[in-house]
Design an enzyme around this catalytic site. Structure first.
Site: not given
Ligand code: ATR
Length: 272
Positions: A14-16, A65, A86, A102, A128, A150, A215
Site C-alpha cells: 500500500s502506498k497510503s 471495504k 474506505n 473513492d 464490481g 463482461r 495503475y
Molecule cells: P471489485 O468489487 O473490487 O471491483 P469484483 O466484484 O471482482 O471486484 O469486480 C471486478 C470487475 O472486473 C467486474 O466487473 C468483472 O467482470 P465480471 O462481473 O464479469 O466478473 C471485471 N473483470 C475482472 N477481470 C476481467 C477481465 N479479465 N475482463 C473483463 N472484465 C473483468
C-alpha cells in the site's frame, strides 16, 4: 498525536502510508499513519483492537471495504450509495463513521487533468465495487453513463441502483461499437491479471479520453490498448489513489491537501 492505519490483506504494497506522510509534511498536521494486515475473517476484531489502543481512524482497502461498511455505526451519504467504506473515523461520542472517498477521489483527479466536462457521455467498463463507488459522483458532475460488463447481469443490477437518475444505462459490449463517447473509464480488475477487458475496435478515437482506475509502475494494459486504438489523452489511477487519500485526510483533519506534488513524488519514486 493521532494514530491512523490502512487495513488490507495483503497491505504491504500500500502506498497510503507514504501519501499520508507527504500530506502531513504539506499541511503541518503531524499524524502517525501505519499499515495493518487483518486476517481475512477478522477485520472487525482487528479494527476494534486498533480503536482500543487509541486509534483515531483508518483507511480500508481490498478485501475489507464491505466489512467496514457493515461495521460503521454512521454512514455518510456517499458511503451508503457506494455500498462500501474506505475511510473510518472515531467520532467524539465513540461511534464509528464510515465514509467513501473513492468516487470523489476519481472525480477530483479527472478535474485536475481537465478530463471531464459537464454533459460528458461516459462509458464505464466493469460492474464490481469499484464501478459502484464512482457512479454517483460522476452523475453529480453532470455525466450520462453507459455501463458495460463482461457479465451483463451485474451491470443491470448496478444500473438499477441508479435508475432514479435516468442517466445510467446498460449495453452489451458488442452494442457499443458505434457509440459516441467522450470518456471511457476502466473499473475492472482485469489489469491485475495483465488483461484488457474485451471492447470493440473503433470505439476509441483520438478525441476519446481514457482513464484506468488501475495503475502500475508502467502504463497499464488497458491504456496500452487505448493508445493502440488511437487515444491521445490517457491517465492511470495513481491520481485517484492520491485523491481518495486527500479526501480521507479531510474527513479526519478538516483540511484538503493539494494532490499534484504528492502524485509527482510517487511517480518519481515508482520509477526508482
Ligand atoms: P471489485 O468489487 O473490487 O471491483 P469484483 O466484484 O471482482 O471486484 O469486480 C471486478 C470487475 O472486473 C467486474 O466487473 C468483472 O467482470 P465480471 O462481473 O464479469 O466478473 C471485471 N473483470 C475482472 N477481470 C476481467 C477481465 N479479465 N475482463 C473483463 N472484465 C473483468
Amino acid at each position: 498525536m493521532d494514530n491512523f492505519v490502512v487495513f488490507g490483506n495483503p497491505v504491504s504494497h500500500s502506498k497510503s502510508p507514504r501519501i499520508h506522510q507527504l500530506f502531513a509534511e504539506q499541511t503541518g498536521i503531524d499524524h502517525r499513519y501505519g499499515s495493518r494486515c487483518a486476517p481475512l475473517e477478522g477485520f472487525a476484531a482487528a479494527f476494534h483492537h486498533f480503536v482500543s489502543e487509541g486509534g483515531a481512524g483508518a483507511n480500508v482497502t481490498v478485501p475489507f471495504k464491505q466489512d467496514a461498511w457493515q461495521l460503521a455505526n454512521v454512514l455518510s451519504d456517499r458511503a451508503a450509495i457506494a455500498g462500501a467504506v474506505n475511510t473510518l473515523k472515531r467520532l467524539p461520542d465513540g461511534r464509528i463513521l464510515g465514509d467513501n472517498t473513492d468516487g470523489v477521489g476519481l472525480l477530483s483527479d479527472l478535474q485536475r487533468l481537465s478530463m471531464i466536462c459537464h454533459g460528458d457521455r461516459i462509458l464505464l467498463v466493469g460492474a464490481g465495487g469499484a464501478a459502484r463507488g464512482v457512479i454517483q459522483p460522476l452523475l453529480d458532475a453532470g455525466a450520462q453513463i453507459t455501463v458495460v460488463n463482461r457479465t451483463r447481469a451485474r451491470a443491470e443490477e448496478l444500473a438499477a441502483l441508479f435508475a432514479a437518475s435516468g442517466r445510467v444505462k446498460v449495453r452489451d459490449i458488442g452494442q457499443v461499437a458505434d457509440s459516441r463517447i467522450d470518456l471511457i473509464i476502466n473499473a475492472t480488475s482485469s489489469g491485475i491479471q495483465g488483461e484488457v477487458p474485451s471492447l470493440p475496435a473503433g470505439l476509441i478515437t483520438p478525441a476519446v479520453r481514457c482513464y484506468d482506475m488501475f495503475y502500475g509502475r508502467q502504463s497499464t494494459p488497458f491504456l496500452d490498448w487505448c493508445r493502440k486504438q488511437g487515444a491521445t489523452q490517457c491517465a492511470d489511477g495513481l491520481g485517484m489513489l492520491v485523491g481518495q487519500a486527500a479526501h480521507a485526510f479531510q474527513v479526519w483533519h478538516g483540511i484538503l491537501p493539494e494532490t499534484a506534488v504528492a502524485i509527482a513524488t510517487l511517480k518519481a519514486e515508482m520509477c526508482e
